[in-house]
Design a protein around this motif. Structure first.
Motif, PDB file in Angstrom:
ATOM      1  N   GLU A  84       1.050  -1.126  -0.065  1.00 41.95           N
ATOM      2  CA  GLU A  84      -0.161   0.174  -0.021  1.00 41.95           C
ATOM      3  C   GLU A  84       0.966   1.250   0.115  1.00 41.95           C
ATOM      4  O   GLU A  84       0.577   2.165  -0.741  1.00 41.95           O
ATOM      5  CB  GLU A  84      -1.002   0.159   1.175  1.00 41.95           C
ATOM      6  CG  GLU A  84      -2.202  -0.853   0.947  1.00 41.95           C
ATOM      7  CD  GLU A  84      -2.746  -1.284   2.437  1.00 41.95           C
ATOM      8  OE1 GLU A  84      -2.748  -0.213   3.264  1.00 41.95           O
ATOM      9  OE2 GLU A  84      -3.457  -2.196   2.366  1.00 41.95           O
ATOM     10  N   LYS A 135       0.863   3.801  -3.100  1.00 39.26           N
ATOM     11  CA  LYS A 135       0.583   5.377  -2.464  1.00 39.26           C
ATOM     12  C   LYS A 135       1.720   6.453  -2.884  1.00 39.26           C
ATOM     13  O   LYS A 135       1.488   7.502  -3.373  1.00 39.26           O
ATOM     14  CB  LYS A 135       0.509   5.498  -1.030  1.00 39.26           C
ATOM     15  CG  LYS A 135       0.064   6.828  -0.373  1.00 39.26           C
ATOM     16  CD  LYS A 135       0.019   6.882   1.070  1.00 39.26           C
ATOM     17  CE  LYS A 135      -0.104   8.266   1.628  1.00 39.26           C
ATOM     18  NZ  LYS A 135       0.099   8.280   3.055  1.00 39.26           N
ATOM     19  N   ARG A 179      -1.187  -6.464  -7.289  1.00 35.01           N
ATOM     20  CA  ARG A 179      -0.776  -5.642  -6.664  1.00 35.01           C
ATOM     21  C   ARG A 179       0.233  -4.820  -7.534  1.00 35.01           C
ATOM     22  O   ARG A 179       0.242  -3.646  -7.770  1.00 35.01           O
ATOM     23  CB  ARG A 179       0.016  -5.913  -5.254  1.00 35.01           C
ATOM     24  CG  ARG A 179      -0.939  -6.401  -4.364  1.00 35.01           C
ATOM     25  CD  ARG A 179      -0.208  -6.998  -3.357  1.00 35.01           C
ATOM     26  NE  ARG A 179       0.504  -8.015  -3.546  1.00 35.01           N
ATOM     27  CZ  ARG A 179       1.048  -9.014  -2.730  1.00 35.01           C
ATOM     28  NH1 ARG A 179       0.643  -8.843  -1.420  1.00 35.01           N
ATOM     29  NH2 ARG A 179       1.949 -10.055  -3.133  1.00 35.01           N
TER      30      ARG A 179
END
Length: 141
Positions: A44, A48, A72
């Protein structure tokens, strides 16, 4: 969290004084080893932060992607693929050729802007066009 070490390594490997030879001989393996240990939080953080990183940093990360069917990695590549940088775009498409399979190709096919760009580029007779043609063939379009 492994992201901090990964970020530091990629930053060092993409700086002005970084050696491409060292990156391809050692750095990429070190980066991939760190990525293998990523938690969901690390992934994540990568997703980001990647858009705020330098172009060279982004290229180094894409070069590390190799896991087939890893959503991902595919999502990160899709966030980068709108780049105006030709080399990064080619690297993204080249990586997608290895990441895409029958179970996840709909995320590409349903991205109409990307498909339009790919179809335009496949008509060009250079490396970019060849990469796009091979990728579209893999999608079986």
């Amino acid at each position: 969290m492994k992201y901090e070490g990964f970020d530091k390594l990629i930053t060092e490997m993409s700086g002005e004084n970084a050696s491409d030879d060292y990156w391809y001989d050692v750095g990429v393996n070190d980066a991939m080893t760190l990525m293998e240990k990523f938690s969901e939080t690390d992934w994540e953080l990568l997703k980001k932060n990647i858009m705020e990183k330098s172009l060279e940093w982004q290229k180094r990360v894409v070069y590390c992607f190799e896991e087939e069917n890893d959503a991902r990695e595919i999502n990160i590549i899709l966030s980068l693929i709108e780049t105006t940088d030709k080399e990064l775009f080619e690297m993204c498409i080249d990586s997608l050729r290895f990441l895409i399979n029958d179970n996840n190709k709909d995320c590409i096919i349903n991205n109409h802007e990307l498909m339009e760009k790919l179809r335009k580029m496949e008509l060009i007779y250079n490396v970019s066009g060849r990469i796009c043609r091979e990728f579209l063939n893999k999608l079986q379009l």
